[in-house]
Motif scaffolding. Structure first.
Motif, PDB file in Angstrom:
ATOM      1  N   SER A  38       0.829  -1.213   0.000  1.00  8.15           N
ATOM      2  CA  SER A  38       0.000   0.000   0.000  1.00  8.15           C
ATOM      3  C   SER A  38       0.859   1.257   0.000  1.00  8.15           C
ATOM      4  CB  SER A  38      -0.929   0.011   1.213  1.00  8.15           C
ATOM      5  OG  SER A  38      -0.176   0.033   2.413  1.00  8.15           O
ATOM      6  N   ASN A  39       2.037   1.180   0.580  1.00  6.88           N
ATOM      7  CA  ASN A  39       2.921   2.342   0.603  1.00  6.88           C
ATOM      8  C   ASN A  39       3.730   2.486  -0.688  1.00  6.88           C
ATOM      9  OD1 ASN A  39       1.978   3.071   3.111  1.00  6.88           O
ATOM     10  ND2 ASN A  39       3.541   1.919   4.191  1.00  6.88           N
ATOM     11  N   GLN A  40       3.814   1.417  -1.464  1.00  5.56           N
ATOM     12  CA  GLN A  40       4.484   1.516  -2.761  1.00  5.56           C
ATOM     13  C   GLN A  40       3.674   2.399  -3.699  1.00  5.56           C
ATOM     14  OE1 GLN A  40       5.002  -2.643  -3.632  1.00  5.56           O
ATOM     15  NE2 GLN A  40       6.828  -2.773  -2.374  1.00  5.56           N
ATOM     16  N   GLU A  41       2.355   2.373  -3.556  1.00  2.00           N
ATOM     17  CA  GLU A  41       1.494   3.280  -4.327  1.00  2.00           C
ATOM     18  C   GLU A  41       1.793   4.728  -3.931  1.00  2.00           C
ATOM     19  OE1 GLU A  41      -1.536   2.623  -6.302  1.00  2.00           O
ATOM     20  OE2 GLU A  41      -1.284   0.456  -6.367  1.00  2.00           O
ATOM     21  N   LYS A  42       2.007   4.957  -2.644  1.00  2.00           N
ATOM     22  CA  LYS A  42       2.344   6.303  -2.168  1.00  2.00           C
ATOM     23  C   LYS A  42       3.690   6.744  -2.741  1.00  2.00           C
ATOM     24  CE  LYS A  42      -0.128   5.842   2.203  1.00  2.00           C
ATOM     25  NZ  LYS A  42       0.011   5.738   3.656  1.00  2.00           N
ATOM     26  N   LEU A  43       4.644   5.815  -2.799  1.00  2.00           N
ATOM     27  CA  LEU A  43       5.947   6.133  -3.365  1.00  2.00           C
ATOM     28  C   LEU A  43       5.812   6.491  -4.841  1.00  2.00           C
ATOM     29  CD1 LEU A  43       9.012   6.383  -3.200  1.00  2.00           C
ATOM     30  CD2 LEU A  43       9.171   3.899  -3.504  1.00  2.00           C
ATOM     31  N   ALA A  44       4.995   5.747  -5.571  1.00  2.00           N
ATOM     32  CA  ALA A  44       4.762   6.054  -6.990  1.00  2.00           C
ATOM     33  C   ALA A  44       4.186   7.457  -7.142  1.00  2.00           C
ATOM     34  CB  ALA A  44       3.823   5.019  -7.610  1.00  2.00           C
ATOM     35  N   HIS A  45       3.255   7.815  -6.268  1.00  2.00           N
ATOM     36  CA  HIS A  45       2.667   9.162  -6.329  1.00  2.00           C
ATOM     37  C   HIS A  45       3.709  10.228  -5.975  1.00  2.00           C
ATOM     38  CE1 HIS A  45      -0.306  12.305  -6.242  1.00  2.00           C
ATOM     39  NE2 HIS A  45       0.144  12.667  -5.050  1.00  2.00           N
ATOM     40  N   THR A  46       4.540   9.945  -4.997  1.00  2.00           N
ATOM     41  CA  THR A  46       5.591  10.891  -4.610  1.00  2.00           C
ATOM     42  C   THR A  46       6.579  11.091  -5.755  1.00  2.00           C
ATOM     43  OG1 THR A  46       5.366  10.289  -2.286  1.00  2.00           O
ATOM     44  CG2 THR A  46       7.426  11.323  -2.930  1.00  2.00           C
ATOM     45  N   ILE A  47       6.926  10.026  -6.443  1.00  2.00           N
ATOM     46  CA  ILE A  47       7.822  10.124  -7.603  1.00  2.00           C
ATOM     47  C   ILE A  47       7.169  11.006  -8.666  1.00  2.00           C
ATOM     48  CG2 ILE A  47       8.827   8.828  -9.529  1.00  2.00           C
ATOM     49  CD1 ILE A  47       9.168   6.472  -7.512  1.00  2.00           C
ATOM     50  N   TYR A  48       5.891  10.762  -8.912  1.00  2.00           N
ATOM     51  CA  TYR A  48       5.151  11.545  -9.911  1.00  2.00           C
ATOM     52  C   TYR A  48       5.117  13.023  -9.542  1.00  2.00           C
ATOM     53  CZ  TYR A  48       1.214  13.389 -12.558  1.00  2.00           C
ATOM     54  OH  TYR A  48       0.428  14.160 -13.370  1.00  2.00           O
ATOM     55  N   GLN A  49       4.866  13.282  -8.291  1.00  2.00           N
ATOM     56  CA  GLN A  49       4.677  14.659  -7.845  1.00  2.00           C
ATOM     57  C   GLN A  49       5.993  15.417  -7.661  1.00  2.00           C
ATOM     58  OE1 GLN A  49       2.545  14.826  -4.143  1.00  2.00           O
ATOM     59  NE2 GLN A  49       1.843  16.897  -4.518  1.00  2.00           N
ATOM     60  N   ASN A  50       7.017  14.756  -7.167  1.00  2.00           N
ATOM     61  CA  ASN A  50       8.240  15.457  -6.767  1.00  2.00           C
ATOM     62  C   ASN A  50       9.464  15.215  -7.640  1.00  2.00           C
ATOM     63  OD1 ASN A  50       6.951  16.597  -4.498  1.00  2.00           O
ATOM     64  ND2 ASN A  50       7.280  14.714  -3.349  1.00  2.00           N
ATOM     65  N   LEU A  51       9.503  14.098  -8.340  1.00  2.00           N
ATOM     66  CA  LEU A  51      10.702  13.778  -9.117  1.00  2.00           C
ATOM     67  C   LEU A  51      10.526  14.042 -10.612  1.00  2.00           C
ATOM     68  CD1 LEU A  51      13.577  12.639  -9.012  1.00  2.00           C
ATOM     69  CD2 LEU A  51      12.608  10.379  -9.276  1.00  2.00           C
ATOM     70  N   LEU A  52       9.425  13.573 -11.167  1.00  2.00           N
ATOM     71  CA  LEU A  52       9.231  13.719 -12.610  1.00  2.00           C
ATOM     72  C   LEU A  52       9.282  15.162 -13.098  1.00  2.00           C
ATOM     73  CD1 LEU A  52       6.618  11.005 -13.608  1.00  2.00           C
ATOM     74  CD2 LEU A  52       9.094  10.846 -13.405  1.00  2.00           C
ATOM     75  N   PRO A  53       8.720  16.122 -12.364  1.00  2.00           N
ATOM     76  CA  PRO A  53       8.804  17.505 -12.854  1.00  2.00           C
ATOM     77  C   PRO A  53      10.237  18.036 -12.976  1.00  2.00           C
ATOM     78  CG  PRO A  53       7.120  17.336 -11.165  1.00  2.00           C
ATOM     79  CD  PRO A  53       7.868  16.024 -11.174  1.00  2.00           C
TER      80      PRO A  53
END
Length: 105
Positions: A38-53
Motif C-alpha cells: 500500500s505504501n508503494q502506491e504512495k511512493l509512486a505518487h511521490t515520484i510523480y509529484q516530486n521527481l518527474l517535474p
C-alpha cells in the motif's frame, strides 16, 4: 515521517545526499515503510509529484531503468516475471519503479 513512531528520526539534506551517492544506507525505517504494497502506491505518487517535474526526459529514464533491471543477472527470472507486467502499460510504470526501488532495499 509524521508517524509518532518516527519521532526519533531526523533527516537533512546532507543525509539525503549521502543516500544518493551510496555513502550511507537508507534508514531501515524508510525501507520497511515502503516495502508494504500500500505504501508503494504512495511512493509512486511521490515520484510523480516530486521527481518527474525535475526530469527533462522521464520516459527515457524509466526505460533505461527497466533495461538495467532486465539485464541484471542477479535478479531471478521469477522476480522479473513478477515486475515486468507493471512496466508494459504506461499507466503503471511509476508503480513498477516504486516496487523496483523497494525490492532493492
Amino acid at each position: 515521517m509524521n508517524d509518532p513512531a518516527n519521532q526519533d528520526f531526523s533527516m537533512d539534506n546532507g543525509l539525503v545526499c549521502r543516500w544518493m551517492t551510496g555513502q550511507a544506507k537508507i534508514s531501515p525505517k524508510i525501507s520497511a515503510y515502503y516495502s508494504k504494497p500500500s505504501n508503494q502506491e504512495k511512493l509512486a505518487h511521490t515520484i510523480y509529484q516530486n521527481l518527474l517535474p525535475l526530469m527533462s526526459d522521464c520516459n527515457m529514464a524509466i526505460q533505461d531503468i527497466y533495461t538495467l533491471f532486465i539485464q541484471d543477472d542477479s535478479i531471478s527470472d521469477a522476480k522479473k516475471k513478477n515486475l515486468t507486467p507493471l512496466y508494459k502499460p504506461a499507466s503503471s510504470r511509476l508503480l513498477f519503479l516504486a516496487k523496483l526501488i523497494s525490492f532493492y532495499q
